[in-house]
Design a protein around this motif. Structure first.
Motif, PDB file in Angstrom:
ATOM      1  N   PRO A  39      10.494  55.881 -33.617  1.00  0.00           N
ATOM      2  CA  PRO A  39      10.019  54.559 -33.190  1.00  0.00           C
ATOM      3  C   PRO A  39       8.906  54.036 -34.107  1.00  0.00           C
ATOM      4  O   PRO A  39       8.113  54.842 -34.611  1.00  0.00           O
ATOM      5  CB  PRO A  39       9.480  54.798 -31.776  1.00  0.00           C
ATOM      6  CG  PRO A  39       9.308  56.251 -31.657  1.00  0.00           C
ATOM      7  CD  PRO A  39      10.162  56.928 -32.655  1.00  0.00           C
ATOM      8  N   LEU A  42       4.135  54.721 -34.614  1.00  0.00           N
ATOM      9  CA  LEU A  42       3.799  56.002 -33.983  1.00  0.00           C
ATOM     10  C   LEU A  42       2.429  56.483 -34.486  1.00  0.00           C
ATOM     11  O   LEU A  42       2.223  56.614 -35.682  1.00  0.00           O
ATOM     12  CB  LEU A  42       4.886  57.013 -34.352  1.00  0.00           C
ATOM     13  CG  LEU A  42       5.054  58.206 -33.451  1.00  0.00           C
ATOM     14  CD1 LEU A  42       5.573  57.798 -32.083  1.00  0.00           C
ATOM     15  CD2 LEU A  42       6.042  59.167 -34.088  1.00  0.00           C
ATOM     16  N   ASN A  44       0.577  59.400 -33.333  1.00  0.00           N
ATOM     17  CA  ASN A  44       0.439  60.854 -33.459  1.00  0.00           C
ATOM     18  C   ASN A  44       1.768  61.448 -33.911  1.00  0.00           C
ATOM     19  O   ASN A  44       2.771  61.296 -33.217  1.00  0.00           O
ATOM     20  CB  ASN A  44       0.020  61.420 -32.097  1.00  0.00           C
ATOM     21  CG  ASN A  44      -0.399  62.864 -32.189  1.00  0.00           C
ATOM     22  OD1 ASN A  44       0.028  63.585 -33.076  1.00  0.00           O
ATOM     23  ND2 ASN A  44      -1.255  63.278 -31.263  1.00  0.00           N
ATOM     24  N   SER A  48       6.297  62.322 -32.263  1.00  0.00           N
ATOM     25  CA  SER A  48       7.533  61.823 -32.867  1.00  0.00           C
ATOM     26  C   SER A  48       8.752  62.615 -32.375  1.00  0.00           C
ATOM     27  O   SER A  48       8.670  63.833 -32.187  1.00  0.00           O
ATOM     28  CB  SER A  48       7.433  61.955 -34.389  1.00  0.00           C
ATOM     29  OG  SER A  48       8.707  61.805 -34.954  1.00  0.00           O
TER      30      SER A  48
ATOM     31  N   TYR B 186      10.667  58.274 -25.919  1.00  0.00           N
ATOM     32  CA  TYR B 186      10.929  56.937 -26.466  1.00  0.00           C
ATOM     33  C   TYR B 186      12.368  56.466 -26.229  1.00  0.00           C
ATOM     34  O   TYR B 186      12.685  55.303 -26.469  1.00  0.00           O
ATOM     35  CB  TYR B 186      10.635  56.912 -27.971  1.00  0.00           C
ATOM     36  CG  TYR B 186       9.180  57.159 -28.276  1.00  0.00           C
ATOM     37  CD1 TYR B 186       8.237  56.152 -28.114  1.00  0.00           C
ATOM     38  CD2 TYR B 186       8.746  58.404 -28.710  1.00  0.00           C
ATOM     39  CE1 TYR B 186       6.896  56.383 -28.379  1.00  0.00           C
ATOM     40  CE2 TYR B 186       7.408  58.643 -28.971  1.00  0.00           C
ATOM     41  CZ  TYR B 186       6.487  57.630 -28.806  1.00  0.00           C
ATOM     42  OH  TYR B 186       5.171  57.863 -29.065  1.00  0.00           O
ATOM     43  N   THR B 188      14.841  57.248 -28.016  1.00  0.00           N
ATOM     44  CA  THR B 188      15.585  57.099 -29.275  1.00  0.00           C
ATOM     45  C   THR B 188      16.644  58.201 -29.370  1.00  0.00           C
ATOM     46  O   THR B 188      16.486  59.284 -28.806  1.00  0.00           O
ATOM     47  CB  THR B 188      14.657  57.195 -30.510  1.00  0.00           C
ATOM     48  OG1 THR B 188      13.927  58.414 -30.408  1.00  0.00           O
ATOM     49  CG2 THR B 188      13.686  56.048 -30.577  1.00  0.00           C
TER      50      THR B 188
END
Lengths: 160, 500
Positions: A39, A42, A44, A48, B186, B188
């Protein structure tokens, strides 16, 4: 390089370790960027979606190299495997494939009967009772799932 | 007081309750013993049938199925190397080798007795320590969970056998596979290749069956046919001496299960593997673990079933379901107009105690039903492999398909079956892969949540006594396994030198 070293290089652990190390690097540098979206904005890096796969990829690389190195210091004694006729393996592959490809089109019962009978036959099962079981069991299991548990299974050619 | 007691008895002493418990346990054992069908599925399927029942009867039916299903999962793990649940994957580490040695009855008895004892201890904890354990559970936030998962991950080393590096590789691969699907934070896509079936990730049932049961089938057709030798089947039962040897591990495993079960969201798998790992660490017969040691089966089952009663602690005292099954049971409560939580203890005390009585009875029913069925189930292991394995394959395919009605799952099962076969040939233990697959998402989720709470400040991971406790446990566990591994290598080197 003498014979001893060549044998160690060709042992399964070394081949596995080197292959996995190459795959790990490919996973980290090619696979993750291509197939894991990150995304935007980000803050930190540990948040992720790529972080854990990346850490595990590096873990695999380090461990696979450790495996190769360990093999040179403490070689494992390779086991001798006796293989069956390729026909048996071929029939098994055909059975597994037919379960995947024909389970819905041919139906759970039909494919169940055919697969079970085929696997009995290649291992020379001679008992008539076993073959009756091979034919009856898919019916019983099918009705157990569909009637008692109300879990639908594909009917295939036995469609109402 | 007397009035309450009479009310509890009037609610509990009903023929319907007894029948519900018996039917529930039997259904649970049968469904749990079918590859692919889990206790969760059985409880979910039974939920609609409880709508017309009295609240106590309805809950007891579901609890009976839950308990029966947990034991039933170990039956297939022992007999055909097909765990009915991820937690019973630990049972097969010693249960299946026992069955292969012709000790199926003994393995099933060990599993049953340890399950019932652990279940009983768990129920007592639920009745007497619910409020105390709930308070401890309330202190568990994401950082505490994170360290609990880290500690649980150290057990990978003890289930890897001699090949620790390979076990760690398997665990890393398991964690990578667990990342497939939509990212929990998220949303994703991760390694889905745009495939709809992969959006939800890999289902654990096809993965588990593929990893453990299918390699047996492939190996049977791959290796050269052996002449059919009738082995000396050991029909002996679990002796009192053997039971006494297991008792310590059963009690310890039960308490591990109680503590882990009372913490919502952790589950029986971690408990079973921690209990197994602890038993292996402390047992004088640790060298036999993984080769068919009854204590291994006992420890695993105690850890697994110790969770059963304890998962109801956060449900009843706080209204928090600890896992999917308790979430379904919560649903059953709500359908009957009851809301579990602190208020329920004030408003429906008699009903709660009636349920407690039923839960205690369910352990006894499980013991009786289990004992009656052992002799029939153990006959499965006497079937010749050419007949048994195609039937196992049939059940695996039907069961796997039934989970999501998806042919994709059958493909996943075979893919992991081929991987499991390759693992077996390479001497890589499959259990670390499964542990990585199950604990990986929990690890990542709690890491992310901790970092979000602290806005990226890492000091949240050392914020209190519980985190320090689990950090110490994790470090101690790592030091211990490294020492044991080093000692093992030194002994092996000495043996090699002596042989030379």
């Amino acid at each position: 390089m003498n014979d001893f070293d060549t044998r160690r290089l060709l042992c399964p652990n070394v081949i596995f370790g080197i292959t996995l190390a190459i795959l790990s690097i490919a996973f980290i540098y090619a696979f993750i960027p291509a197939f894991i979206n990150e995304p935007p904005g980000l803050k930190n890096p540990m948040l992720s979606p790529r972080w854990l796969p990346m850490v595990m990829g590096w873990g695999c690389f380090i461990l696979s190299m450790s495996l190769v190195i360990a093999e040179f210091f403490h070689p494992e004694i390779a086991e001798h495997h006796v293989h069956e006729k390729s026909l048996h393996v071929l029939v098994l592959c055909a059975v597994l494939l037919s379960y995947v490809l024909l389970f819905e089109t041919a139906g759970a019962i039909l494919i169940g009967v055919v697969a079970t009978v085929a696997l009995f036959a290649i291992r020379s099962v001679k008992s008539i009772v076993a073959y009756i079981l091979a034919i009856a069991l898919p019916f019983v299991v099918y009705f157990f799932f569909t009637t008692l548990l109300e879990v639908p299974l594909p009917t295939g050619i036995f469609m109402e | 007081m007397m009035e309450n007691f009479t009310e509890v008895l009037s609610l509990f002493l009903s023929v319907d309750n007894f029948i519900a418990i018996i039917i529930g346990v039997v259904i649970g054992v049968v469904i749990g013993a079918i590859p692919g069908l889990t206790a969760t599925m059985a409880v979910a399927l039974a939920l609609p049938f409880t709508f017309s029942l009295e609240p106590v009867t309805a809950i007891l039916l579901l609890v009976g199925i839950y308990k029966g299903g947990m034991y039933g999962g170990s039956i297939t793990a022992i007999l055909i190397k097909t765990p009915g649940s991820p937690a019973s994957a630990c049972t097969l580490l010693d249960g299946y080798p026992m069955a292969q040695k012709g000790q199926a009855t003994k393995a099933l008895q060990t599993a049953l007795y340890s399950s019932c004892i652990a279940d009983f201890i768990s129920n007592l904890s639920l009745i007497f320590f619910a409020s105390y354990l709930a308070k401890i559970a309330m202190n568990f936030g994401p950082p505490e969970f994170f360290w609990l998962i880290c500690f649980s991950l150290t057990i990978i080393v003890s289930v890897s056998g001699e090949a620790i590096i390979k076990g760690l590789i398997a665990a890393c691969l398991g964690i990578i596979v667990s990342c497939i699907g939509l990212d929990q934070m998220y949303g994703t896509e991760r390694m889905t290749f745009g495939h709809y079936d992969l959006m939800d990730g890999i289902s654990f049932v096809p993965l588990m069956i593929g990893l453990f049961a299918i390699p047996e089938v492939i190996d049977f057709y791959y290796t050269k046919a052996q002449p059919h030798i009738i082995k000396n089947v050991d029909k002996s039962k679990l002796s009192l001496q053997e039971f006494k040897q297991c008792l310590k591990s059963i009690i310890r495993g039960s308490f591990i299960g109680v503590i882990i079960g009372s913490i919502p969201g952790t589950g029986a798998t971690a408990s079973a593997f921690i209990s197994y790992s602890e038993a292996k660490r402390t047992s004088p017969r640790r060298a036999n673990f993984g080769k068919g040691e009854p204590e291994g089966v006992a420890a695993s089952e105690a850890g697994n079933n110790g969770v059963a009663g304890a998962t109801l602690i956060p449900l009843l005292s706080l209204g928090i379901p600890g896992d999917i099954i308790t979430a379904i049971i919560l649903g059953a409560f709500m359908i009957h107009g009851l809301t579990p939580g602190p208020l329920m203890f004030q408003q429906n005390l008699s009903l709660i105690y009636a349920i407690f009585c039923g839960i205690m009875l369910s352990s006894i029913v499980l013991f009786i039903v289990g004992n009656l069925t052992i002799k029939y189930f153990s006959k499965v292991s006497d079937l010749p492999k050419p007949i048994l394995l195609p039937i196992v394959l049939l059940f695996c395919v039907f069961g796997t398909y039934a989970v999501n009605n998806s042919i994709f799952d059958i493909g996943v099962m075979f893919a992991f079956g081929i991987m499991g076969f390759f693992f077996a040939k390479m001497g890589i233990a499959a259990a670390p892969f499964l542990i990585g697959f199950i604990l990986g998402p929990m690890f990542e989720d709690n890491l992310h949540r901790s970092l979000l709470i602290s806005k990226g400040d890492l000091s949240i991971f050392v914020r209190g006594p519980i985190t320090w406790f689990f950090i110490a446990l994790t470090i101690a566990s790592l030091i211990f396994v490294i020492r044991r591994w080093h000692q093992g290598r030194t002994v092996n080197a000495e043996v090699d030198q002596n042989l030379e």
